[in-house]
Motif scaffolding. Structure first.
Motif, PDB file in Angstrom:
ATOM      1  N   MET A   1      -4.921   8.883 -17.846  1.00 47.29           N
ATOM      2  CA  MET A   1      -4.846   7.545 -18.420  1.00 47.29           C
ATOM      3  C   MET A   1      -5.833   6.621 -17.735  1.00 47.29           C
ATOM      4  N   LYS A   2      -6.167   5.547 -18.411  1.00 45.59           N
ATOM      5  CA  LYS A   2      -6.986   4.521 -17.774  1.00 45.59           C
ATOM      6  C   LYS A   2      -6.031   3.447 -17.250  1.00 45.59           C
ATOM      7  N   ILE A   3      -6.022   3.253 -15.945  1.00 46.66           N
ATOM      8  CA  ILE A   3      -5.040   2.353 -15.323  1.00 46.66           C
ATOM      9  C   ILE A   3      -5.747   1.299 -14.461  1.00 46.66           C
ATOM     10  N   ALA A   4      -5.362   0.037 -14.670  1.00 47.36           N
ATOM     11  CA  ALA A   4      -5.877  -1.036 -13.807  1.00 47.36           C
ATOM     12  C   ALA A   4      -4.846  -1.295 -12.711  1.00 47.36           C
ATOM     13  N   VAL A   5      -5.309  -1.408 -11.476  1.00 45.87           N
ATOM     14  CA  VAL A   5      -4.402  -1.724 -10.358  1.00 45.87           C
ATOM     15  C   VAL A   5      -4.699  -3.150  -9.897  1.00 45.87           C
ATOM     16  N   LEU A   6      -3.688  -4.009  -9.958  1.00 44.22           N
ATOM     17  CA  LEU A   6      -3.842  -5.381  -9.453  1.00 44.22           C
ATOM     18  C   LEU A   6      -3.303  -5.422  -8.036  1.00 44.22           C
ATOM     19  N   TYR A   7      -4.099  -5.937  -7.112  1.00 42.18           N
ATOM     20  CA  TYR A   7      -3.657  -5.983  -5.713  1.00 42.18           C
ATOM     21  C   TYR A   7      -4.249  -7.223  -5.059  1.00 42.18           C
ATOM     22  N   GLY A   8      -3.931  -7.430  -3.778  1.00 45.16           N
ATOM     23  CA  GLY A   8      -4.485  -8.589  -3.063  1.00 45.16           C
ATOM     24  C   GLY A   8      -3.652  -9.830  -3.323  1.00 45.16           C
ATOM     25  N   GLY A   9      -4.096 -10.619  -4.293  1.00 43.51           N
ATOM     26  CA  GLY A   9      -3.322 -11.810  -4.639  1.00 43.51           C
ATOM     27  C   GLY A   9      -3.528 -12.957  -3.669  1.00 43.51           C
ATOM     28  N   THR A  10      -2.768 -14.030  -3.870  1.00 47.52           N
ATOM     29  CA  THR A  10      -2.982 -15.251  -3.088  1.00 47.52           C
ATOM     30  C   THR A  10      -1.755 -15.621  -2.260  1.00 47.52           C
ATOM     31  N   SER A  11      -0.719 -14.768  -2.262  1.00 50.16           N
ATOM     32  CA  SER A  11       0.501 -15.142  -1.530  1.00 50.16           C
ATOM     33  C   SER A  11       0.333 -14.849  -0.044  1.00 50.16           C
ATOM     34  N   GLY A  12       1.349 -15.222   0.724  1.00 49.68           N
ATOM     35  CA  GLY A  12       1.336 -14.957   2.171  1.00 49.68           C
ATOM     36  C   GLY A  12       1.335 -13.470   2.484  1.00 49.68           C
ATOM     37  N   GLU A  13       1.598 -12.646   1.470  1.00 45.58           N
ATOM     38  CA  GLU A  13       1.651 -11.205   1.703  1.00 45.58           C
ATOM     39  C   GLU A  13       0.380 -10.488   1.260  1.00 45.58           C
ATOM     40  N   ARG A  14      -0.701 -11.238   1.190  1.00 47.02           N
ATOM     41  CA  ARG A  14      -1.968 -10.666   0.711  1.00 47.02           C
ATOM     42  C   ARG A  14      -2.388  -9.410   1.482  1.00 47.02           C
ATOM     43  N   GLU A  15      -2.318  -9.487   2.813  1.00 45.08           N
ATOM     44  CA  GLU A  15      -2.789  -8.358   3.631  1.00 45.08           C
ATOM     45  C   GLU A  15      -2.058  -7.063   3.296  1.00 45.08           C
ATOM     46  N   VAL A  16      -0.744  -7.184   3.131  1.00 44.10           N
ATOM     47  CA  VAL A  16       0.071  -6.008   2.816  1.00 44.10           C
ATOM     48  C   VAL A  16      -0.316  -5.479   1.443  1.00 44.10           C
ATOM     49  N   SER A  17      -0.537  -6.410   0.513  1.00 44.73           N
ATOM     50  CA  SER A  17      -0.880  -6.022  -0.844  1.00 44.73           C
ATOM     51  C   SER A  17      -2.224  -5.302  -0.895  1.00 44.73           C
ATOM     52  N   LEU A  18      -3.140  -5.686  -0.022  1.00 49.90           N
ATOM     53  CA  LEU A  18      -4.432  -4.996   0.016  1.00 49.90           C
ATOM     54  C   LEU A  18      -4.242  -3.522   0.352  1.00 49.90           C
ATOM     55  N   SER A  19      -3.360  -3.236   1.340  1.00 48.11           N
ATOM     56  CA  SER A  19      -3.178  -1.817   1.656  1.00 48.11           C
ATOM     57  C   SER A  19      -2.298  -1.100   0.640  1.00 48.11           C
ATOM     58  N   THR A  20      -1.358  -1.834   0.020  1.00 51.91           N
ATOM     59  CA  THR A  20      -0.593  -1.229  -1.081  1.00 51.91           C
ATOM     60  C   THR A  20      -1.559  -0.802  -2.195  1.00 51.91           C
ATOM     61  N   GLY A  21      -2.461  -1.730  -2.570  1.00 48.97           N
ATOM     62  CA  GLY A  21      -3.422  -1.452  -3.645  1.00 48.97           C
ATOM     63  C   GLY A  21      -4.293  -0.249  -3.345  1.00 48.97           C
ATOM     64  N   LYS A  22      -4.762  -0.195  -2.102  1.00 44.69           N
ATOM     65  CA  LYS A  22      -5.630   0.915  -1.691  1.00 44.69           C
ATOM     66  C   LYS A  22      -4.905   2.254  -1.837  1.00 44.69           C
ATOM     67  N   GLY A  23      -3.636   2.274  -1.398  1.00 42.60           N
ATOM     68  CA  GLY A  23      -2.838   3.500  -1.484  1.00 42.60           C
ATOM     69  C   GLY A  23      -2.615   3.919  -2.929  1.00 42.60           C
ATOM     70  N   ILE A  24      -2.259   2.946  -3.786  1.00 45.51           N
ATOM     71  CA  ILE A  24      -1.968   3.254  -5.192  1.00 45.51           C
ATOM     72  C   ILE A  24      -3.226   3.761  -5.900  1.00 45.51           C
ATOM     73  N   ILE A  25      -4.349   3.084  -5.661  1.00 49.53           N
ATOM     74  CA  ILE A  25      -5.607   3.488  -6.310  1.00 49.53           C
ATOM     75  C   ILE A  25      -5.950   4.936  -5.955  1.00 49.53           C
ATOM     76  N   GLN A  26      -5.846   5.258  -4.659  1.00 50.99           N
ATOM     77  CA  GLN A  26      -6.166   6.611  -4.213  1.00 50.99           C
ATOM     78  C   GLN A  26      -5.229   7.642  -4.834  1.00 50.99           C
ATOM     79  N   ALA A  27      -3.933   7.319  -4.864  1.00 54.06           N
ATOM     80  CA  ALA A  27      -2.942   8.249  -5.425  1.00 54.06           C
ATOM     81  C   ALA A  27      -3.209   8.502  -6.908  1.00 54.06           C
ATOM     82  N   LEU A  28      -3.519   7.433  -7.654  1.00 51.70           N
ATOM     83  CA  LEU A  28      -3.777   7.589  -9.085  1.00 51.70           C
ATOM     84  C   LEU A  28      -5.027   8.430  -9.328  1.00 51.70           C
ATOM     85  N   LYS A  29      -6.045   8.201  -8.500  1.00 55.49           N
ATOM     86  CA  LYS A  29      -7.273   9.013  -8.625  1.00 55.49           C
ATOM     87  C   LYS A  29      -6.962  10.479  -8.324  1.00 55.49           C
TER      88      LYS A  29
END
Length: 310
Positions: A1-29
């Motif tokens: 499938m073609k999947i877009a991963v949204l990560y990062g964001g502007t909340s106080g939890e941005r840093e965590v979201s950056l590593s969540t996004g990285k993990g999800i992107i790698q797993a999907l690939k």
């Protein structure tokens, strides 16, 4: 499938979201999907409107990610996404509202009050009300921020004002609740609507006084015990209440439900996370590993569950 991963964001939890996004992107690939990563912020809405993908995987945490807003936008443009919809996301994010739902359905919650802190001139009367209502120690926190950001454990009356001000920086409503000491546990929930199952219960042993931001996200900040060393009846109760909480809010696909086990060995629910941390060392993947699901398998499972119902 073609999947877009949204990560990062502007909340106080941005840093965590950056590593969540990285993990999800790698797993999907790794699972053979064609992946587009977007470090999302509200200015990038036009990019979302133009997306040509089969599905969106939301790896955001906190505001604009977990609170139902991005879900509403995706619903409007007809893009299917992984996880809970608008209402469940908004309810879970609003701690005061979700606690009302839990307690009226027999799930124990800590006694709490919420206060509107949009006007600074009300802080004096709020402080007086808190002093009259709560016995020390108690907790002051923003109603809608995650990762214990803006949270104060008030041990002396002199800390109340600072606690109000700190929490008010993150939200227009603050929540004051009695402090419950005890063992911190969390229960991942996964499955199709009505057929959800709880994964093994995890006990979190923080290295600091309590499970704060550093304990959650710094390497070695806390120890995860999976499955938690609890007797069978308590384990079963935690799993049942986690699934019930997930269903009461109308969550979909997955969530993670946090509890404290108090001195009477009763589970007190803290909150439901509709987009829990998904870094490869996060709690949810840790628990999934216990039942034989690798991180990549877990991410793939979320995609399959989302394809089957949206």
């Amino acid at each position: 499938m073609k999947i877009a991963v949204l990560y990062g964001g502007t909340s106080g939890e941005r840093e965590v979201s950056l590593s969540t996004g990285k993990g999800i992107i790698q797993a999907l690939k790794n699972k053979g999907h064609d992946v587009v990563g977007i470090d999302f912020s509200p200015e990038k809405i036009s990019e979302i409107l133009k997306l040509d993908v089969d599905m969106v995987f939301i790896g955001l945490h906190g505001r604009f990610g977990e609170d139902g807003r991005i879900q509403g936008l995706l619903d409007m443009v007809g893009l299917p996404y992984v996880g809970s919809g608008v209402l469940a996301s908004a309810l879970a994010m609003d701690k005061a509202k979700s606690k009302q739902i839990f307690s009226s359905n027999g799930i124990l919650t800590a006694r709490s009050e919420s206060y509107d802190v949009t006007k600074r001139e009300t802080f004096d009367s709020i402080q007086k009300h808190i002093e009259a209502t709560f016995n020390l120690p108690f907790v002051i926190k923003p109603n809608q921020e995650g990762s214990t950001l803006g949270l104060t454990i008030v041990k002396e009356a002199s800390q109340i004002r600072k606690g109000i001000e700190t929490a008010a920086q993150s939200d227009s409503t603050i929540l004051v609740e009695e402090y419950i000491g005890g063992r911190e546990v969390t229960v991942p929930v996964v499955g199709q609507k009505g057929k959800e199952q709880a994964l093994p219960v995890i006990e979190i042993i923080p290295k600091n006084d309590y499970y704060d931001f550093d304990s959650k996200y710094k390497p070695g900040g806390s120890e995860h015990i999976v499955p938690a060393h609890l007797d069978l009846s308590l384990t079963e109760r935690l799993k049942e209440e986690a699934v019930l909480a997930h269903q009461l809010l109308g969550c979909e696909v997955y969530s993670r439900v946090d509890f404290i086990i108090n001195e009477n060995n009763e589970p007190i629910i803290l909150e439901v996370n509709t987009l829990p941390g998904m870094t490869p060392t996060s709690l949810f993947p840790d628990s999934a590993q216990e039942v034989g699901w690798s991180y990549d398998d877990l991410i793939q499972k979320f995609v399959e569950l989302s394809s089957s119902h949206k």
